[in-house]
Write a protein that holds these residues in place. Structure first.
Motif, PDB file in Angstrom:
ATOM      1  N   ALA A 198       2.574   1.499  -3.296  1.00  0.00           N
ATOM      2  CA  ALA A 198       1.472   1.977  -4.587  1.00  0.00           C
ATOM      3  C   ALA A 198       1.322   3.713  -4.088  1.00  0.00           C
ATOM      4  CB  ALA A 198       0.199   1.307  -4.282  1.00  0.00           C
ATOM      5  N   GLY A 199       1.252   4.257  -2.987  1.00  0.00           N
ATOM      6  CA  GLY A 199       1.131   5.633  -2.800  1.00  0.00           C
ATOM      7  C   GLY A 199       2.505   6.378  -3.279  1.00  0.00           C
ATOM      8  N   VAL A 232       4.119   5.640  -6.018  1.00  0.00           N
ATOM      9  CA  VAL A 232       4.100   5.704  -7.297  1.00  0.00           C
ATOM     10  C   VAL A 232       2.887   6.584  -7.788  1.00  0.00           C
ATOM     11  CG1 VAL A 232       3.443   4.334  -9.412  1.00  0.00           C
ATOM     12  CG2 VAL A 232       5.153   3.220  -7.481  1.00  0.00           C
ATOM     13  N   ALA A 233       1.892   6.459  -7.026  1.00  0.00           N
ATOM     14  CA  ALA A 233       0.919   7.417  -7.279  1.00  0.00           C
ATOM     15  C   ALA A 233       1.126   9.030  -7.172  1.00  0.00           C
ATOM     16  CB  ALA A 233      -0.383   7.102  -6.441  1.00  0.00           C
ATOM     17  N   ARG A 247       0.862  -1.375   0.008  1.00  0.00           N
ATOM     18  CA  ARG A 247       0.105   0.024  -0.078  1.00  0.00           C
ATOM     19  C   ARG A 247       0.940   1.277   0.188  1.00  0.00           C
ATOM     20  NH1 ARG A 247      -5.360   0.886   0.847  1.00  0.00           N
ATOM     21  NH2 ARG A 247      -5.918   2.993   1.631  1.00  0.00           N
ATOM     22  N   HIS A 264       1.105  10.447  -3.991  1.00  0.00           N
ATOM     23  CA  HIS A 264       0.694  11.180  -2.873  1.00  0.00           C
ATOM     24  C   HIS A 264       1.264  10.962  -1.430  1.00  0.00           C
ATOM     25  CE1 HIS A 264      -1.913   7.539  -3.064  1.00  0.00           C
ATOM     26  NE2 HIS A 264      -1.741   7.560  -1.539  1.00  0.00           N
TER      27      HIS A 264
END
Length: 614
Positions: free
Chosen positions: A288-289, A291-292, A285, A294
């Protein structure tokens, strides 16, 4: 008087207490250290806040390293400041942790000392029946484990489990406040699963650990029993037999250990699987944050470091929970010992014994160690103040029981025993036993010096007083002939001395106590004839003016008694002076004739090293 049945401490089935009940029993011992407890908890919270600040500072340090090269902060100021802060937080966490242990050490060791002392006192307060039925090796093992368990319980709970819970709460607050609740739910889900799995499996494993402890105590008990009875083992060539018995205990213990270790491995593998899955979910998780866009790299480092700090102590939760449960089990065994009711206890209104001459009276006394086998049946007799009464009879007639009842090692089940008209059950045991001195048939000495064992009759006695009673007991010459004199060690239970030497030490320490009531229970049975005649004169001198009960098999030692009682099957069948009983031509006369039917040569004593003793 109403007849009562004997109650034994050992008859009561030991009851197991719940964990919270054990903790409630511990609470009073720590209440006196409540200030230190509060300070220790404050240090604990401070240490965890500092520890939680480490990953936060590390996040800022990583993010600071991403500043453009043209930014002057990237050159020195920010990294240097953050590094100094990082080091300060690390040092603060360690400092508060050590301070917490330092503050609470006095409470831990103080409570442990107080409990150990209370157990020791309670063991001495229990009746002779308990100590005759106990298994010394197993009981001492339970007490040893119990006192050690207290320190283990504090160490695991205050220094590991509680800090982990505090850190967990702070970490969840940080994850929820700085990021999103998804991280919180993953962490909580993992912790709930981990806790349920750990507790349920550890509870199941407790039975194996308890069995392992019982087998350990049993093996230890057999070893101690065999070593205490070393000479008996040698007399019957039973070294191999005792080794086999001990090995049987060790083998059963080994099998229990293997079972316990197998279940521990299952527990550890399951715990690692839960931790690995939760770490995977959290890092997935977080990645992924990043990479995104945020979350920053510093956030990823923060989450990763936070989880590592959190899961390292959590990784040992199974072991800690098991050890805490085991500590509570060990404490429960010790508290069960402390909870045993006294068979012989002071009455609520008990007062010190008031002596007015020390006249002793047995009034219709009934007593039985076992209700199915009565020992004394309506026994009555008086020992007037300052006089000597002797009790003779065959073995098993109940003679030695009289001394035990007079000392109040047991309570009578019918009738009463009085001293100067005072029922001994209505006076304090301490004052009663201070007024009585005994030379027992079976003398047991402490593994210390001869001087210590003689001075045990009155620990504050001077060396000159110790020497004086040693001379009176005809053992001074033997003592000074030893290389170390009065500092000679007597060995375990006094085994380095012969039976006669031990008995003379017992006579000396009773003379040193100088009580108004004397009990001689076969006081010269281990002496040769020459020494018996010499010491008999000393005993007669010591008994002059004192109330004296003489229990004897050798009738020649009681001929000067003011009254002689002949006992059979717990009752007095004849009484009178030596001359009157001979003239009656009854049981006493038959015993006298039997003992003097042949002349026995005087035996020469030998101590355990084979040296003759005069």
């Amino acid at each position: 008087m109403r007849r009562s049945s004997p109650v034994t401490e050992s008859a009561a089935t030991p009851r197991q207490h719940g964990d919270w009940a054990i903790l409630r029993q511990l609470a009073p011992y720590f209440w006196q250290y409540r200030t230190r407890v509060v300070l220790a908890l404050l240090c604990l919270v401070a240490a965890k806040v500092a520890n939680l600040g480490v990953p936060l500072l590390l996040k800022h340090l990583v993010d600071a390293m991403n500043l453009p090269a043209s930014d002057p902060r990237a050159l020195l100021v920010v990294p240097a400041g953050l590094l100094l802060g990082y080091a300060a937080l690390r040092l603060s966490a360690s400092l508060f942790t050590e301070l917490r242990e330092l503050v609470f050490a006095k409470a831990t060791h103080g409570a442990s000392r107080e409990i150990a002392l209370q157990v020791f006192r309670h063991m001495h307060a229990l009746s002779l029946r308990f100590h005759l039925e106990r298994q010394t090796g197993g009981m001492t093992r339970d007490i040893e484990r119990g006192t050690r368990a207290l320190q283990s319980l504090i160490s695991y709970s205050l220094y590991t489990i509680l800090p982990t819970l505090v850190e967990l709460g702070l970490a969840l607050a940080l994850l929820g406040g700085k990021f999103d609740m998804g991280f919180v739910w993953i962490t909580l889900g993992a912790l709930v699963g981990y806790g349920i799995f750990t507790i349920s499996l550890t509870e199941w494993r407790t039975q194996f650990r308890r069995k392992m402890n019982e087998l350990d105590s049993k093996a230890h008990q057999r070893a101690v029993d065999a070593l205490l009875n070393y000479e008996t083992v040698k007399y019957f060539n039973n070294e191999d037999f005792e080794a086999r018995r001990y090995d049987e205990g060790l083998d059963a213990y080994r099998r229990a250990q293997i079972t316990s270790q197998t279940t521990l491995s299952v527990l550890n593998v399951g715990q690692q699987a839960i931790i690995a899955l939760s770490l995977l979910a959290m890092l997935w998780r977080a990645t992924a944050g990043v990479v995104a866009g945020h979350l920053t790299l510093g956030d990823l480092v923060l989450i990763n470091t936070l989880l590592i700090q959190l899961y390292i102590p959590l990784n040992f939760l199974g072991v800690l929970y098991r050890e805490v449960k085991q500590s509570l089990t060990d404490l429960d065994k010790m508290f069960t010992l402390m909870g045993r009711e006294r068979e012989v206890a002071d009455a609520p209104e008990a007062r010190p014994l008031q002596l007015q001459g020390a006249a002793v009276r047995f009034e219709a006394v009934d007593f039985a160690y076992d209700p199915a086998r009565p020992i004394l049946k309506g026994l009555s007799f008086d020992i007037p103040a300052g006089q000597t009464v002797a009790v003779v009879g065959a073995s098993g007639a109940g003679k030695s029981t009289l001394a035990r009842l007079l000392y109040r090692f047991y309570d009578v089940q019918g009738g009463r025993i009085t001293i100067d008209g005072q029922d001994i059950r209505q006076v304090t045991q301490d004052s009663l036993r201070k007024a009585i001195g005994i030379v027992p048939q079976d003398t047991v000495l402490f593994n210390d010096t001869i001087a210590y064992n003689i001075a045990y009759g009155r620990p504050d006695a001077t060396p000159a007083e110790v020497e004086a009673v040693a001379r009176a007991a005809r053992i001074h010459d033997f003592i000074v002939a030893q290389p170390k004199g009065y500092d000679t060690m007597v060995g375990e239970r006094g085994l380095k001395l012969s039976g006669g030497e031990k008995q003379r030490v017992a006579i000396a320490r009773t003379l040193l106590k100088n009580p108004p009531i004397l009990v001689f229970d076969e006081a010269t049975s281990a002496l040769d004839s020459a020494n018996e005649r010499a010491i008999q004169a000393e005993l007669a001198s010591a008994a002059r003016g004192r109330t004296t009960l003489v229990i004897a098999h050798r009738l020649s030692t009681v001929v000067d008694a003011h009254e002689i009682l002949v006992m059979e099957a717990g009752q007095v069948v004849e009484r009178g002076t030596h001359a009157a009983l001979l003239a009656r031509a009854g049981a006493y006369a038959r015993m006298w004739a039997l003992q003097h039917s042949s002349t026995r040569p005087a035996a020469t004593e030998k101590n355990t090293h084979g040296h003759q003793v005069a």
